[in-house]
Design a protein around this motif. Structure first.
Motif, PDB file in Angstrom:
ATOM      1  N   ASP A 249       0.788  -1.225   0.000  1.00 50.53           N
ATOM      2  CA  ASP A 249       0.000   0.000   0.000  1.00 50.53           C
ATOM      3  C   ASP A 249       0.824   1.281   0.000  1.00 50.53           C
ATOM      4  N   ASP A 250       2.141   1.192   0.112  1.00 53.49           N
ATOM      5  CA  ASP A 250       2.926   2.403  -0.124  1.00 53.49           C
ATOM      6  C   ASP A 250       3.177   2.620  -1.619  1.00 53.49           C
ATOM      7  N   HIS A 251       2.694   1.680  -2.455  1.00 59.35           N
ATOM      8  CA  HIS A 251       2.822   1.797  -3.909  1.00 59.35           C
ATOM      9  C   HIS A 251       1.479   1.730  -4.637  1.00 59.35           C
ATOM     10  N   PHE A 252       0.489   1.141  -3.986  1.00 54.50           N
ATOM     11  CA  PHE A 252      -0.785   0.908  -4.672  1.00 54.50           C
ATOM     12  C   PHE A 252      -1.925   0.908  -3.654  1.00 54.50           C
ATOM     13  N   VAL A 253      -2.814   1.896  -3.777  1.00 56.27           N
ATOM     14  CA  VAL A 253      -4.037   1.958  -2.975  1.00 56.27           C
ATOM     15  C   VAL A 253      -5.203   1.984  -3.960  1.00 56.27           C
ATOM     16  N   PRO A 254      -5.979   0.891  -4.050  1.00 53.82           N
ATOM     17  CA  PRO A 254      -7.013   0.797  -5.088  1.00 53.82           C
ATOM     18  C   PRO A 254      -7.980   1.971  -5.114  1.00 53.82           C
ATOM     19  N   GLU A 255      -8.382   2.449  -3.947  1.00 47.80           N
ATOM     20  CA  GLU A 255      -9.344   3.545  -3.899  1.00 47.80           C
ATOM     21  C   GLU A 255      -8.752   4.829  -4.481  1.00 47.80           C
ATOM     22  N   GLN A 256      -7.468   5.046  -4.257  1.00 47.86           N
ATOM     23  CA  GLN A 256      -6.833   6.237  -4.834  1.00 47.86           C
ATOM     24  C   GLN A 256      -6.714   6.120  -6.349  1.00 47.86           C
ATOM     25  N   VAL A 257      -6.439   4.927  -6.818  1.00 44.69           N
ATOM     26  CA  VAL A 257      -6.378   4.714  -8.272  1.00 44.69           C
ATOM     27  C   VAL A 257      -7.749   4.962  -8.891  1.00 44.69           C
ATOM     28  N   ALA A 258      -8.807   4.473  -8.235  1.00 44.20           N
ATOM     29  CA  ALA A 258     -10.160   4.691  -8.751  1.00 44.20           C
ATOM     30  C   ALA A 258     -10.494   6.182  -8.806  1.00 44.20           C
ATOM     31  N   GLU A 259     -10.068   6.928  -7.795  1.00 42.32           N
ATOM     32  CA  GLU A 259     -10.302   8.377  -7.812  1.00 42.32           C
ATOM     33  C   GLU A 259      -9.507   9.049  -8.923  1.00 42.32           C
ATOM     34  N   LEU A 260      -8.271   8.627  -9.095  1.00 44.04           N
ATOM     35  CA  LEU A 260      -7.448   9.170 -10.170  1.00 44.04           C
ATOM     36  C   LEU A 260      -8.097   8.941 -11.533  1.00 44.04           C
ATOM     37  N   ALA A 261      -8.769   7.809 -11.686  1.00 42.03           N
ATOM     38  CA  ALA A 261      -9.336   7.408 -12.972  1.00 42.03           C
ATOM     39  C   ALA A 261     -10.723   7.985 -13.232  1.00 42.03           C
ATOM     40  N   SER A 262     -11.353   8.552 -12.232  1.00 44.69           N
ATOM     41  CA  SER A 262     -12.763   8.931 -12.370  1.00 44.69           C
ATOM     42  C   SER A 262     -12.957  10.149 -13.270  1.00 44.69           C
ATOM     43  N   GLY A 263     -14.117  10.169 -13.945  1.00 40.95           N
ATOM     44  CA  GLY A 263     -14.535  11.331 -14.705  1.00 40.95           C
ATOM     45  C   GLY A 263     -13.785  11.583 -15.991  1.00 40.95           C
ATOM     46  N   ARG A 264     -13.305  10.538 -16.643  1.00 42.45           N
ATOM     47  CA  ARG A 264     -12.531  10.698 -17.868  1.00 42.45           C
ATOM     48  C   ARG A 264     -13.355  10.298 -19.086  1.00 42.45           C
ATOM     49  N   ARG A 265     -13.019  10.881 -20.225  1.00 41.60           N
ATOM     50  CA  ARG A 265     -13.621  10.428 -21.476  1.00 41.60           C
ATOM     51  C   ARG A 265     -12.961   9.150 -21.966  1.00 41.60           C
ATOM     52  N   VAL A 266     -11.659   9.036 -21.713  1.00 39.12           N
ATOM     53  CA  VAL A 266     -10.901   7.837 -22.072  1.00 39.12           C
ATOM     54  C   VAL A 266     -10.413   7.194 -20.777  1.00 39.12           C
ATOM     55  N   PRO A 267     -10.671   5.902 -20.570  1.00 42.00           N
ATOM     56  CA  PRO A 267     -10.268   5.265 -19.315  1.00 42.00           C
ATOM     57  C   PRO A 267      -8.759   5.353 -19.070  1.00 42.00           C
ATOM     58  N   LEU A 268      -8.398   5.457 -17.826  1.00 47.01           N
ATOM     59  CA  LEU A 268      -6.996   5.435 -17.426  1.00 47.01           C
ATOM     60  C   LEU A 268      -6.419   4.050 -17.698  1.00 47.01           C
ATOM     61  N   ALA A 269      -5.315   3.985 -18.435  1.00 48.08           N
ATOM     62  CA  ALA A 269      -4.642   2.711 -18.687  1.00 48.08           C
ATOM     63  C   ALA A 269      -3.828   2.331 -17.452  1.00 48.08           C
ATOM     64  N   VAL A 270      -4.140   1.181 -16.868  1.00 50.88           N
ATOM     65  CA  VAL A 270      -3.451   0.727 -15.656  1.00 50.88           C
ATOM     66  C   VAL A 270      -2.759  -0.594 -15.959  1.00 50.88           C
ATOM     67  N   TYR A 271      -1.440  -0.611 -15.815  1.00 53.59           N
ATOM     68  CA  TYR A 271      -0.628  -1.808 -15.998  1.00 53.59           C
ATOM     69  C   TYR A 271      -0.169  -2.274 -14.616  1.00 53.59           C
ATOM     70  N   ALA A 272      -0.567  -3.484 -14.236  1.00 51.69           N
ATOM     71  CA  ALA A 272      -0.254  -3.993 -12.902  1.00 51.69           C
ATOM     72  C   ALA A 272      -0.354  -5.508 -12.924  1.00 51.69           C
ATOM     73  N   SER A 273       0.091  -6.128 -11.857  1.00 47.98           N
ATOM     74  CA  SER A 273      -0.068  -7.574 -11.737  1.00 47.98           C
ATOM     75  C   SER A 273      -1.555  -7.920 -11.759  1.00 47.98           C
ATOM     76  N   PRO A 274      -1.915  -9.124 -12.207  1.00 48.49           N
ATOM     77  CA  PRO A 274      -3.326  -9.524 -12.163  1.00 48.49           C
ATOM     78  C   PRO A 274      -3.895  -9.436 -10.751  1.00 48.49           C
ATOM     79  N   GLU A 275      -3.072  -9.725  -9.751  1.00 50.21           N
ATOM     80  CA  GLU A 275      -3.545  -9.688  -8.359  1.00 50.21           C
ATOM     81  C   GLU A 275      -3.871  -8.259  -7.931  1.00 50.21           C
ATOM     82  N   ALA A 276      -3.037  -7.300  -8.329  1.00 47.75           N
ATOM     83  CA  ALA A 276      -3.314  -5.910  -7.991  1.00 47.75           C
ATOM     84  C   ALA A 276      -4.552  -5.407  -8.733  1.00 47.75           C
TER      85      ALA A 276
END
Length: 255
Positions: free
Chosen positions: A67-94
């Motif tokens: 969680d010092d590198h990846f917080v799902p809720e923060q990523v969701a907030e970063l991605a919200s309200g876009r015309r084009v989805p945020l491209a997220v590259y991560a492990s399948p588990e993340a």
């Protein structure tokens, strides 16, 4: 090519005190103004600190699920309200940890995967770092572009042979490497690097002509409790190495 280090601290910082003098943010970097690497405990706060709008970022690369590198809720907030989805590259588990309604285009990583992120050819490199999820692979990243090449290696203990094979024909202009500990002898060497380990690694990469005297080597993911408290003490510790200490807001520019 421009890299801005937004946060440079390891997980032993008290991030309830983020913004106070001497409190580094959780490790995160912005490449060419639109590629974010990691969004953890202070991920969005790092962006606010430097006045970076969410809309500037079109791609997020995640090294691993701590969680010092990846917080799902923060990523969701970063991605919200876009015309084009945020491209997220991560492990399948993340990726599986993201909220179901997160507005992202999910791209599962695997060791050796090569993909385009804007002007960069990116290779996902396997890292020697365990997470809390059985089977999850942590990643380092190799970036290639016409303006130069970057090896981004947080977190991890040294480099795996499988990773070095993936970039053995390259020469790097910049290396941003884990150096959690200043001194050797700490048990965290089994998944993080100390200064002696980085010194040996860079000597070997120099012998292989992967780095040279013009390569900038930046030590990042610095632990509060495992480096001297004062800046003078930290600088004294790296004197003569040719390495640079990362700090929040540090910028590397080329071309």
């Amino acid at each position: 090519m421009k890299l801005k280090l937004l946060g440079t601290g390891a997980a032993d910082y008290d991030w309830s005190r983020f913004g106070e003098e001497g409190v580094r943010g959780s490790t995160s970097s912005l490449l060419n103004g639109h590629i974010l690497i990691d969004c953890g405990a202070t991920g969005l706060a790092n962006l606010r600190r430097f006045g970076i709008p969410h809309s500037d970022i079109d791609t997020l690369l995640v090294t691993h699920s701590h969680d010092d590198h990846f917080v799902p809720e923060q990523v969701a907030e970063l991605a919200s309200g876009r015309r084009v989805p945020l491209a997220v590259y991560a492990s399948p588990e993340a990726l599986a940890m993201l909220p179901d309604d997160a507005e992202v285009a999910a791209h599962p990583l695997a060791p050796g995967l090569k993909f385009r992120a804007g002007e960069f050819a990116v290779t996902a490199l396997p890292a020697n770092h365990l997470t809390n999820i059985p089977g999850e692979q942590a990643f380092h990243f190799c970036f290639e572009s016409a303006a130069g090449n970057l090896l981004y290696a947080l977190d991890g203990a040294g480099m795996l042979k499988a990773a070095v094979r993936l970039f053995s024909q390259l020469r790097f202009d910049w290396v941003v490497t884990d150096c959690t500990m200043a001194e050797s002898g700490d048990f965290r060497i089994f998944e993080h690097s100390d200064l002696d380990m980085v010194t040996h690694l860079m000597k070997t990469l120099r012998n292989l002509k992967i780095v040279d005297g013009d390569t900038r080597v930046v030590l990042d993911h610095l632990a509060r409790t495992l480096w001297p408290e004062s800046e003078a003490g930290r600088q004294a510790r790296i004197a003569g190495t040719g390495f640079e200490l990362a700090f929040d807001g540090m910028e590397l520019c080329r071309g």
